[in-house]
Motif scaffolding. Structure first.
Motif, short mmCIF file in Angstrom:
data_model
loop_
_atom_site.label_atom_id
_atom_site.label_comp_id
_atom_site.label_asym_id
_atom_site.label_seq_id
_atom_site.Cartn_x
_atom_site.Cartn_y
_atom_site.Cartn_z
N SER A 141 121.63 59.74 74.79
CA SER A 141 122.76 59.43 73.92
C SER A 141 124.04 59.56 74.75
CB SER A 141 122.82 60.39 72.71
OG SER A 141 123.39 61.63 73.09
N THR A 184 110.80 66.70 66.85
CA THR A 184 110.40 65.35 66.45
C THR A 184 111.25 64.88 65.27
OG1 THR A 184 108.65 66.27 65.05
CG2 THR A 184 108.02 65.60 67.28
N TRP A 220 121.76 60.63 65.12
CA TRP A 220 121.91 59.93 66.40
C TRP A 220 122.21 58.45 66.19
CZ3 TRP A 220 123.18 63.26 69.77
CH2 TRP A 220 122.64 64.55 69.72
N PRO A 255 117.62 63.89 73.78
CA PRO A 255 117.44 62.45 73.69
C PRO A 255 118.51 61.74 74.51
CG PRO A 255 118.60 63.21 71.76
CD PRO A 255 118.33 64.43 72.60
N LYS A 304 118.12 52.88 77.67
CA LYS A 304 117.01 52.93 76.72
C LYS A 304 116.01 51.79 76.93
CE LYS A 304 119.21 55.59 73.05
NZ LYS A 304 119.81 55.62 71.70
N GLN A 322 112.95 63.30 76.55
CA GLN A 322 113.15 64.44 75.67
C GLN A 322 112.09 65.51 75.88
OE1 GLN A 322 114.28 63.54 71.69
NE2 GLN A 322 114.56 65.68 71.14
N GLU A 353 111.26 57.14 77.07
CA GLU A 353 110.66 57.88 75.95
C GLU A 353 110.15 59.26 76.39
OE1 GLU A 353 107.64 55.83 78.23
OE2 GLU A 353 109.44 55.05 77.25
#
Length: 511
Positions: A140, A295, A368, A138, A123, A132, A129
């Motif tokens: 994870s 979102t 998340w 995302p 990250k 996704q 960014e």
């Protein structure tokens, strides 16, 4: 009862997190035979979860032969089985030597959280960014990408294979298809978009591996072999069985388990949704032929790709669903069998002030929170086992409500009804609680083998057992039970506010 003279059947391999199954469906989408085997769950360290890849293959082969024995005992002929579909636990990562077909490590299961520190580092990389919008997922511990990176970084045999260019990576579907075709003998190395979309390597718009995504993870495509992405329903590309009593039977369909459940629930059109209460809990909402990038903490995934008819879905993934009931059984000895959870919960009128955030592997959608852990709030001297049992069932229902709220925000539409399947939906109490908390009806089918049915539909479409999705829409749809909300919306919202408070209090536990 014996089948009619020209009746066709379709087999379905349902390879799940805790067991493998093989089911045989007739043209009316009814189960005529099945066999199930549990296999070993390996927990080497806290937060780690592994499977033996060879044991998985062996369990599938035994299930095929077991179901065939039942099928033949009922007077049916093996030749009437026209094809086989596969549905599987997703994200679970297998690595093997491309030249020998030998696994290089245990499969790392989708629930595994060993990549937590690695994900935090990723990250911090430039471009994270954008992931996704390209992949639908995302960053994870959930997708396969981090699991593969961990293996390359930490397991010498895997790292050596990568450096030598002999490393093969696949999710469970790709591994099964490869092995069931005889491994190196035929080298059938394919996956479908519903599974490939769970890796963080596939572009959700093009349905192909994306060089930007692979570059972000610093993966050299000349050193790691990725399975070719093909349609979810195809008469040729998945090969055929090289062993078992069904040797030579073509494999013609493949869907990740949650996409398969949506297909099995006949959720073919935009606006239809299903929630599967399995080991985890997964809510998929069909958004039609174009992806919607969330979102509000949801994932974008492939519902199905049937010969160019592609449907996308918004997905809310809950890490712990039915496994929380198994936890009460195995770890606390609250019950002897999972089916007894409802009876225990009904020994009390409500949760007695207990809220159980079942964050054993952190919290997935829409929160998340990787560093949350399982926490029970509100315990007093009044608290009984029944209160904890009720709070356990409610935990999945609360998370489902949070996902539905996120889906409404992303899609701009309110769901009118929720179709349900999976083991926990057998509990009338759980389904009534779900309807009460989300304030819309919950619809439970009589035939609940929807995941296996979805794979069978994909396979049957490829070989003409059914000519179109319209052919199967009305089949096996009788006997549904509808649970209507019986709680005021104010009370439901008040309970949910307390749940959200509890969720926020679990943040940062593992730091």
């Amino acid at each position: 009862m014996n089948g009619t003279f020209n009746e066709s059947f379709v087999g379905s391999i349902d390879q799940g997190t805790t067991s493998s199954r093989f089911l045989i469906f007739n043209e009316r989408c009814e189960v005529v035979a099945s066999h199930q085997l549990e296999f070993t769950q390996i927990y080497p360290q806290p937060g780690w979860h592994e499977h033996d890849p060879l044991e998985i293959v062996e369990s599938v082969e035994k299930c095929i032969d077991g179901a065939i024995a039942t099928f033949q005992a009922k007077g049916h002929s093996i030749n009437a089985i026209k094809s086989i579909g596969i549905t599987n636990q997703r994200e679970t990562t297998v690595v093997w030597n491309k030249e020998t077909g030998e696994p290089l490590y245990n499969a790392i299961v989708w629930t595994d959280t060993r990549t937590q520190a690695l994900v935090r580092k990723l990250k911090e990389r430039e471009g994270h960014e954008k992931l996704q919008s390209l992949s639908g997922l995302p960053l994870s511990t959930y997708p396969s990408a981090g699991k593969l990176l961990w293996l390359i970084e930490n397991i010498p045999r895997v790292r050596d294979a990568y450096e030598n260019g002999t490393l093969a990576f696949g999710t469970i579907d790709a591994w099964l298809i490869y092995k069931l075709n005889g491994a190196t003998e035929r080298d059938v190395f394919v996956t479908d978009p519903s599974n490939a979309s769970r890796t963080l390597f596939m572009n959700i718009h093009t349905l192909q591996y994306d060089p930007v995504l692979l570059s972000f993870f610093h993966l050299d495509q000349t050193k790691v072999h990725l399975p070719t992405i093909v349609h979810s329903s195809d008469p040729k590309r998945f090969g055929s069985l090289s062993s078992t009593l069904l040797t030579g039977t073509p494999i013609t369909g493949c869907l990740g388990d949650q996409s398969a459940a949506l297909v099995g629930q006949k959720g073919f059109s935009a606006g239809q949704a299903k929630n599967t209460y399995g080991t985890g809990c997964f809510l998929l909402y069909n958004v039609g032929p174009s992806p919607v990038i969330s979102t509000h903490g949801l994932l974008t995934t492939i519902a199905f790709d049937f010969q160019g008819q592609v449907s996308y879905a918004l997905e809310g993934s809950i890490a712990v669903g039915g496994s929380s009931v198994k936890f009460l059984k195995d770890n606390f000895n609250f019950i002897n069998e999972s089916e007894e959870i409802s009876a225990l919960a009904e020994t009390v009128e409500d949760n007695g002030g207990c809220v159980f955030v079942t964050a054993f592997s952190g919290l997935f959608a829409p929160y998340w929170i990787d560093d949350a852990r399982g926490t029970i709030f509100g315990i007093t001297t009044y608290t009984k086992r029944g209160h904890v049992a009720r709070a356990t069932l409610e935990a999945t229902c609360f998370q489902t409500k949070a996902i539905l709220q996120a889906m409404e925000k992303d899609s701009g539409k309110k769901l009118r009804e929720l179709a349900v399947d999976g083991g926990m939906c057998n509990s009338d109490l759980a389904m009534q609680t779900q309807a009460d908390l989300i304030s819309i009806p919950v619809n439970r089918p009589a035939m609940r083998e929807t995941t296996a049915l979805g794979a069978a539909i994909a396979a049957g479409l490829a070989v003409g057992v059914w000519s179109s999705l319209k052919d199967v829409e009305t089949l096996n749809a009788d006997g549904r039970t509808t649970f209507n909300p019986a709680m005021t919306k104010d009370k439901a919202d008040g309970m949910f506010a307390l749940w959200e408070k509890a969720v926020n209090m679990t943040r940062g536990w593992t730091n």
